[in-house]
Write a protein that holds these residues in place. Structure first.
Motif, PDB file in Angstrom:
ATOM      1  N   PHE A 140       0.860  -1.170   0.000  1.00 47.61           N
ATOM      2  CA  PHE A 140       0.000   0.000   0.000  1.00 47.61           C
ATOM      3  C   PHE A 140       0.898   1.223   0.000  1.00 47.61           C
ATOM      4  N   PRO A 141       0.620   2.214  -0.856  1.00 48.98           N
ATOM      5  CA  PRO A 141       1.490   3.387  -0.945  1.00 48.98           C
ATOM      6  C   PRO A 141       1.330   4.325   0.254  1.00 48.98           C
ATOM      7  N   ASN A 142       2.295   5.221   0.395  1.00 48.48           N
ATOM      8  CA  ASN A 142       2.273   6.232   1.442  1.00 48.48           C
ATOM      9  C   ASN A 142       1.392   7.386   0.954  1.00 48.48           C
ATOM     10  N   ASP A 143       0.083   7.258   1.192  1.00 46.33           N
ATOM     11  CA  ASP A 143      -0.835   8.344   0.859  1.00 46.33           C
ATOM     12  C   ASP A 143      -2.072   8.238   1.731  1.00 46.33           C
ATOM     13  N   LYS A 144      -2.864   9.300   1.755  1.00 46.98           N
ATOM     14  CA  LYS A 144      -4.047   9.337   2.622  1.00 46.98           C
ATOM     15  C   LYS A 144      -5.285   8.745   1.981  1.00 46.98           C
ATOM     16  N   ASN A 145      -5.293   8.599   0.697  1.00 45.72           N
ATOM     17  CA  ASN A 145      -6.485   8.094   0.028  1.00 45.72           C
ATOM     18  C   ASN A 145      -6.740   6.649   0.431  1.00 45.72           C
ATOM     19  N   GLY A 146      -8.010   6.317   0.675  1.00 47.07           N
ATOM     20  CA  GLY A 146      -8.356   4.939   0.989  1.00 47.07           C
ATOM     21  C   GLY A 146      -8.070   4.030  -0.191  1.00 47.07           C
ATOM     22  N   LYS A 147      -7.651   2.841   0.083  1.00 53.78           N
ATOM     23  CA  LYS A 147      -7.354   1.865  -0.960  1.00 53.78           C
ATOM     24  C   LYS A 147      -7.960   0.527  -0.561  1.00 53.78           C
ATOM     25  N   VAL A 148      -8.501  -0.197  -1.521  1.00 59.29           N
ATOM     26  CA  VAL A 148      -8.999  -1.539  -1.307  1.00 59.29           C
ATOM     27  C   VAL A 148      -8.239  -2.461  -2.249  1.00 59.29           C
ATOM     28  N   LYS A 149      -7.685  -3.517  -1.698  1.00 63.98           N
ATOM     29  CA  LYS A 149      -6.956  -4.493  -2.517  1.00 63.98           C
ATOM     30  C   LYS A 149      -7.575  -5.866  -2.284  1.00 63.98           C
ATOM     31  N   LYS A 150      -7.931  -6.534  -3.385  1.00 62.15           N
ATOM     32  CA  LYS A 150      -8.507  -7.882  -3.316  1.00 62.15           C
ATOM     33  C   LYS A 150      -7.505  -8.879  -3.885  1.00 62.15           C
ATOM     34  N   PHE A 151      -7.411 -10.005  -3.219  1.00 65.42           N
ATOM     35  CA  PHE A 151      -6.529 -11.088  -3.648  1.00 65.42           C
ATOM     36  C   PHE A 151      -7.389 -12.330  -3.834  1.00 65.42           C
ATOM     37  N   THR A 152      -7.280 -12.980  -4.972  1.00 62.34           N
ATOM     38  CA  THR A 152      -7.962 -14.250  -5.187  1.00 62.34           C
ATOM     39  C   THR A 152      -6.925 -15.351  -5.029  1.00 62.34           C
ATOM     40  N   LEU A 153      -7.157 -16.195  -4.038  1.00 61.84           N
ATOM     41  CA  LEU A 153      -6.219 -17.278  -3.731  1.00 61.84           C
ATOM     42  C   LEU A 153      -6.794 -18.597  -4.229  1.00 61.84           C
ATOM     43  N   ASN A 154      -6.069 -19.270  -5.107  1.00 66.46           N
ATOM     44  CA  ASN A 154      -6.502 -20.548  -5.673  1.00 66.46           C
ATOM     45  C   ASN A 154      -5.764 -21.703  -5.010  1.00 66.46           C
ATOM     46  N   ASN A 155      -6.359 -22.883  -5.080  1.00 64.67           N
ATOM     47  CA  ASN A 155      -5.757 -24.122  -4.555  1.00 64.67           C
ATOM     48  C   ASN A 155      -5.452 -24.019  -3.061  1.00 64.67           C
ATOM     49  N   VAL A 156      -6.434 -23.544  -2.280  1.00 66.57           N
ATOM     50  CA  VAL A 156      -6.227 -23.386  -0.843  1.00 66.57           C
ATOM     51  C   VAL A 156      -7.064 -24.359  -0.008  1.00 66.57           C
ATOM     52  N   ARG A 157      -7.776 -25.270  -0.628  1.00 68.31           N
ATOM     53  CA  ARG A 157      -8.574 -26.246   0.134  1.00 68.31           C
ATOM     54  C   ARG A 157      -7.651 -27.063   1.037  1.00 68.31           C
ATOM     55  N   GLY A 158      -8.016 -27.104   2.317  1.00 70.68           N
ATOM     56  CA  GLY A 158      -7.220 -27.874   3.274  1.00 70.68           C
ATOM     57  C   GLY A 158      -5.945 -27.165   3.705  1.00 70.68           C
ATOM     58  N   LYS A 159      -5.820 -25.886   3.394  1.00 71.02           N
ATOM     59  CA  LYS A 159      -4.612 -25.132   3.765  1.00 71.02           C
ATOM     60  C   LYS A 159      -4.986 -23.956   4.650  1.00 71.02           C
ATOM     61  N   ILE A 160      -4.054 -23.565   5.495  1.00 71.98           N
ATOM     62  CA  ILE A 160      -4.205 -22.402   6.355  1.00 71.98           C
ATOM     63  C   ILE A 160      -3.638 -21.198   5.604  1.00 71.98           C
ATOM     64  N   ILE A 161      -4.372 -20.089   5.630  1.00 70.20           N
ATOM     65  CA  ILE A 161      -3.930 -18.856   4.965  1.00 70.20           C
ATOM     66  C   ILE A 161      -3.339 -17.932   6.019  1.00 70.20           C
ATOM     67  N   ILE A 162      -2.171 -17.381   5.730  1.00 72.11           N
ATOM     68  CA  ILE A 162      -1.469 -16.468   6.631  1.00 72.11           C
ATOM     69  C   ILE A 162      -1.328 -15.126   5.922  1.00 72.11           C
ATOM     70  N   VAL A 163      -1.742 -14.047   6.600  1.00 68.51           N
ATOM     71  CA  VAL A 163      -1.624 -12.698   6.045  1.00 68.51           C
ATOM     72  C   VAL A 163      -0.767 -11.878   7.004  1.00 68.51           C
ATOM     73  N   ALA A 164       0.377 -11.402   6.524  1.00 65.72           N
ATOM     74  CA  ALA A 164       1.274 -10.579   7.341  1.00 65.72           C
ATOM     75  C   ALA A 164       1.337  -9.179   6.737  1.00 65.72           C
ATOM     76  N   MET A 165       1.057  -8.178   7.575  1.00 70.86           N
ATOM     77  CA  MET A 165       1.103  -6.784   7.131  1.00 70.86           C
ATOM     78  C   MET A 165       2.116  -6.048   8.001  1.00 70.86           C
ATOM     79  N   ARG A 166       3.011  -5.284   7.369  1.00 73.45           N
ATOM     80  CA  ARG A 166       4.046  -4.556   8.109  1.00 73.45           C
ATOM     81  C   ARG A 166       4.058  -3.097   7.691  1.00 73.45           C
ATOM     82  N   ASN A 167       3.893  -2.225   8.694  1.00 76.12           N
ATOM     83  CA  ASN A 167       3.957  -0.783   8.476  1.00 76.12           C
ATOM     84  C   ASN A 167       5.421  -0.418   8.252  1.00 76.12           C
ATOM     85  N   LYS A 168       5.703   0.250   7.156  1.00 74.82           N
ATOM     86  CA  LYS A 168       7.083   0.612   6.826  1.00 74.82           C
ATOM     87  C   LYS A 168       7.394   2.075   7.137  1.00 74.82           C
ATOM     88  N   SER A 169       6.445   2.781   7.742  1.00 74.62           N
ATOM     89  CA  SER A 169       6.642   4.187   8.095  1.00 74.62           C
ATOM     90  C   SER A 169       7.011   4.307   9.570  1.00 74.62           C
TER      91      SER A 169
END
Length: 183
Positions: A140-169
């Motif tokens: 996500f860029p360094n700006d004030k405007n709201g942003k929505v990002k969608k990810f389509t994940l395929n072949n995830v049946r029987g798998k655990i999904i991990i989402v890691a977000m790190r603030n770089k500011s």
């Protein structure tokens, strides 16, 4: 002496770069604990008892974190469980882990609705075999405007999904809503 200084400088640069790298390691530990609890993934696991057990684990995990008994770490993100919200302040991170998916395709949505921090996102999956695979990255860029990002994940049946977000500011926040839905 110049060679020694050059070697030390390169080593320090490599170390600092490695420390900055975005990864799913924090979520990986919670995924492994989930696999310990459930054993091998079986496609015939019934959804209702499974979700009830996940809710128990989630309640205990949240109670421990809220009462200071543990360092706040990864949080559960239930697929089709609605939005989770949060705020990531200067150079910290937030990690979410789903239970194993009953569906082969999952849509993950992250909505940056406030703050202006540049924030990196890494999405991984982990199977029962313990292998963690990176599926997507985004920044996500360094700006004030709201942003929505969608990810389509395929072949995830029987798998655990991990989402890691790190603030770089250093001084900016990243306020978000995140959800996962079967597709």
């Amino acid at each position: 002496m110049k060679k020694l200084i050059a070697i030390i400088t390169i080593a320090l640069f490599a170390f600092s770069f490695q420390a900055e790298a975005q990864n799913c390691n924090q979520g990986k530990k919670l995924a492994e604990k989930t696999w310990e609890k459930w054993g091998p993934w079986k496609p015939n696991i019934q959804l209702i008892p499974f979700k009830a057990e996940v809710q128990k684990i989630k309640n205990v995990w949240n109670w421990i974190a809220a009462n200071g008994g543990a360092t706040i770490g990864p949080r559960f993100l239930e697929i089709d469980g609605g939005n989770e919200t949060g705020s990531i302040t200067g150079q910290t991170k937030s990690t979410f882990v789903t239970p194993p998916s009953f569906d082969n395709k999952v849509e993950l949505t992250i909505n940056k609705y406030d703050g202006k921090a540049k924030t990196g996102v890494v999405i991984c999956v982990q199977g029962r075999d313990g292998v963690t695979t990176q599926k997507a990255t985004y920044e996500f860029p360094n700006d004030k405007n709201g942003k929505v990002k969608k990810f389509t994940l395929n072949n995830v049946r029987g798998k655990i999904i991990i989402v890691a977000m790190r603030n770089k500011s250093v001084g900016n926040k990243f306020k978000y809503r995140i959800n996962a839905k079967k597709k």
